[in-house]
Motif scaffolding. Structure first.
Motif, PDB file in Angstrom:
ATOM      1  N   VAL A  90      -9.966 -10.562  16.814  1.00 52.27           N
ATOM      2  CA  VAL A  90     -11.773 -10.030  16.789  1.00 52.27           C
ATOM      3  C   VAL A  90     -11.989 -11.363  18.023  1.00 52.27           C
ATOM      4  O   VAL A  90     -12.562 -12.316  17.565  1.00 52.27           O
ATOM      5  CB  VAL A  90     -12.775  -9.770  15.753  1.00 52.27           C
ATOM      6  N   VAL A  91     -12.942 -11.121  19.280  1.00 54.25           N
ATOM      7  CA  VAL A  91     -12.522 -12.334  19.959  1.00 54.25           C
ATOM      8  C   VAL A  91     -14.079 -12.315  20.137  1.00 54.25           C
ATOM      9  O   VAL A  91     -14.408 -13.465  19.949  1.00 54.25           O
ATOM     10  CB  VAL A  91     -12.471 -11.955  21.861  1.00 54.25           C
ATOM     11  N   LYS A  92     -15.295 -11.474  20.431  1.00 58.57           N
ATOM     12  CA  LYS A  92     -16.388 -11.621  20.479  1.00 58.57           C
ATOM     13  C   LYS A  92     -17.093 -10.014  19.965  1.00 58.57           C
ATOM     14  O   LYS A  92     -16.789  -9.493  20.080  1.00 58.57           O
ATOM     15  CB  LYS A  92     -16.505 -11.909  22.151  1.00 58.57           C
ATOM     16  N   SER A 114     -20.185  -9.510  10.863  1.00 52.19           N
ATOM     17  CA  SER A 114     -19.026 -10.250  10.910  1.00 52.19           C
ATOM     18  C   SER A 114     -18.476 -10.789   9.641  1.00 52.19           C
ATOM     19  O   SER A 114     -17.403 -11.008   9.388  1.00 52.19           O
ATOM     20  CB  SER A 114     -19.899 -12.152  11.694  1.00 52.19           C
ATOM     21  N   GLU A 115     -19.201 -10.901   9.155  1.00 50.14           N
ATOM     22  CA  GLU A 115     -18.464 -10.731   7.716  1.00 50.14           C
ATOM     23  C   GLU A 115     -17.576  -9.099   7.592  1.00 50.14           C
ATOM     24  O   GLU A 115     -16.583 -10.101   6.679  1.00 50.14           O
ATOM     25  CB  GLU A 115     -19.869 -10.502   6.392  1.00 50.14           C
ATOM     26  N   LEU A 116     -17.813  -8.649   7.868  1.00 51.41           N
ATOM     27  CA  LEU A 116     -16.953  -7.272   7.476  1.00 51.41           C
ATOM     28  C   LEU A 116     -15.891  -8.022   8.114  1.00 51.41           C
ATOM     29  O   LEU A 116     -15.384  -7.155   8.171  1.00 51.41           O
ATOM     30  CB  LEU A 116     -17.626  -5.860   8.378  1.00 51.41           C
ATOM     31  N   MET A 117     -15.704  -8.224   9.563  1.00 50.49           N
ATOM     32  CA  MET A 117     -14.922  -8.135  10.581  1.00 50.49           C
ATOM     33  C   MET A 117     -13.851  -9.101   9.520  1.00 50.49           C
ATOM     34  O   MET A 117     -12.571  -8.835   9.853  1.00 50.49           O
ATOM     35  CB  MET A 117     -15.220  -8.285  11.887  1.00 50.49           C
ATOM     36  N   GLY A 125     -10.354 -11.849  11.953  1.00 50.62           N
ATOM     37  CA  GLY A 125     -11.901 -11.049  11.782  1.00 50.62           C
ATOM     38  C   GLY A 125     -13.023 -12.027  12.921  1.00 50.62           C
ATOM     39  O   GLY A 125     -13.749 -11.603  12.641  1.00 50.62           O
ATOM     40  N   GLN A 126     -12.392 -13.663  12.822  1.00 48.06           N
ATOM     41  CA  GLN A 126     -14.200 -14.983  13.051  1.00 48.06           C
ATOM     42  C   GLN A 126     -13.053 -14.497  14.109  1.00 48.06           C
ATOM     43  O   GLN A 126     -12.611 -15.043  15.103  1.00 48.06           O
ATOM     44  CB  GLN A 126     -13.159 -16.005  12.765  1.00 48.06           C
ATOM     45  N   HIS A 127     -14.661 -14.917  14.927  1.00 49.40           N
ATOM     46  CA  HIS A 127     -14.991 -14.536  16.621  1.00 49.40           C
ATOM     47  C   HIS A 127     -16.102 -15.295  16.807  1.00 49.40           C
ATOM     48  O   HIS A 127     -16.345 -16.105  16.608  1.00 49.40           O
ATOM     49  CB  HIS A 127     -15.192 -12.992  16.455  1.00 49.40           C
ATOM     50  N   ALA A 128     -16.159 -15.263  18.440  1.00 47.87           N
ATOM     51  CA  ALA A 128     -18.217 -15.388  18.721  1.00 47.87           C
ATOM     52  C   ALA A 128     -18.669 -14.346  18.728  1.00 47.87           C
ATOM     53  O   ALA A 128     -18.082 -13.458  18.413  1.00 47.87           O
ATOM     54  CB  ALA A 128     -17.244 -16.033  20.150  1.00 47.87           C
ATOM     55  N   ARG A 129     -20.627 -14.805  19.628  1.00 48.35           N
ATOM     56  CA  ARG A 129     -21.086 -14.336  18.760  1.00 48.35           C
ATOM     57  C   ARG A 129     -21.644 -14.377  19.201  1.00 48.35           C
ATOM     58  O   ARG A 129     -23.336 -15.244  20.090  1.00 48.35           O
ATOM     59  CB  ARG A 129     -21.065 -14.457  17.338  1.00 48.35           C
ATOM     60  N   SER A 130     -23.021 -13.323  20.028  1.00 53.10           N
ATOM     61  CA  SER A 130     -24.563 -13.438  20.713  1.00 53.10           C
ATOM     62  C   SER A 130     -24.626 -12.805  19.560  1.00 53.10           C
ATOM     63  O   SER A 130     -24.329 -11.318  18.916  1.00 53.10           O
ATOM     64  CB  SER A 130     -24.403 -12.487  22.012  1.00 53.10           C
ATOM     65  N   ALA A 131     -26.136 -12.887  18.781  1.00 50.73           N
ATOM     66  CA  ALA A 131     -27.245 -12.256  17.951  1.00 50.73           C
ATOM     67  C   ALA A 131     -28.564 -12.141  18.701  1.00 50.73           C
ATOM     68  O   ALA A 131     -29.026 -13.255  19.021  1.00 50.73           O
ATOM     69  CB  ALA A 131     -26.966 -12.447  16.519  1.00 50.73           C
ATOM     70  N   VAL A 132     -29.026 -10.771  19.762  1.00 51.56           N
ATOM     71  CA  VAL A 132     -30.194 -10.906  20.474  1.00 51.56           C
ATOM     72  C   VAL A 132     -31.305 -10.009  20.015  1.00 51.56           C
ATOM     73  O   VAL A 132     -31.207  -8.790  19.707  1.00 51.56           O
ATOM     74  CB  VAL A 132     -30.300 -10.755  21.772  1.00 51.56           C
ATOM     75  N   GLY A 133     -32.541 -10.268  20.366  1.00 51.20           N
ATOM     76  CA  GLY A 133     -33.495  -9.675  19.866  1.00 51.20           C
ATOM     77  C   GLY A 133     -34.229  -8.744  20.765  1.00 51.20           C
ATOM     78  O   GLY A 133     -34.081  -9.369  21.995  1.00 51.20           O
TER      79      GLY A 133
END
Length: 154
Positions: A90-92, A114-117, A125-133
């Motif tokens: 899982v890349v991102k 994220s924790e599911l992956m 399953g560890q990945h880069a991520r964005s989390a935006v409102g």
């Protein structure tokens, strides 16, 4: 039973029927050995989770919604590639959280996906991520998550 299917069973997860697109796009595009999964909305017990974090959706409900988005990502991916054992990494993930201007826990909400992956794919399953409102999401959804996945050759 594949390795990932067995892990899903151990986690008590059943992949739903992949949701149909709500506009002019496809759920998954595979280009080379990379799958791009369109943003998935959260369905819990067959019902779309709607509302806004910081207003009428609790942090716990938001985390559950993000996990539901992750489950739908897996369902879409399996439908597109046949077996989740093809997932190399899982890349991102990109997490979009329908939230008020003063809500700042988008990363905690995104942890649901994220924790599911990580639970399903382990280290892969560890990945880069964005989390935006964001102020609004399609159909009033509380959360939307998309993904970029590296695949093993078929």
């Amino acid at each position: 039973m594949s390795e990932i299917d067995a892990r899903l069973e151990q986690l008590g997860l059943v992949l739903p029927q992949p949701a149909a697109p709500v506009a002019a796009y496809v759920p998954v595009v595979v280009s080379g050995d990379v799958a791009y999964v369109s943003g998935q909305l959260p369905f819990v017990e067959g019902k779309l989770v709607t509302g806004r974090l910081g207003e009428d959706v609790s942090l716990e409900q938001g985390i559950e919604a993000a996990q539901a988005c992750g489950v739908m990502i897996l369902a879409q991916l399996k439908a597109a590639i046949g077996s989740l054992d093809r997932v190399e990494r899982v890349v991102k993930l990109g997490a979009f959280v329908n939230s008020t201007g003063d809500f700042t826990d988008q990363p905690k909400v995104a942890n649901g996906a994220s924790e599911l992956m990580a639970a399903v794919f382990g280290e892969a399953g560890q990945h880069a991520r964005s989390a935006v409102g964001v102020p609004v999401l399609p159909l009033g959804a509380a959360v939307e998550v998309d993904a970029i996945i590296a695949l093993r050759p078929a």
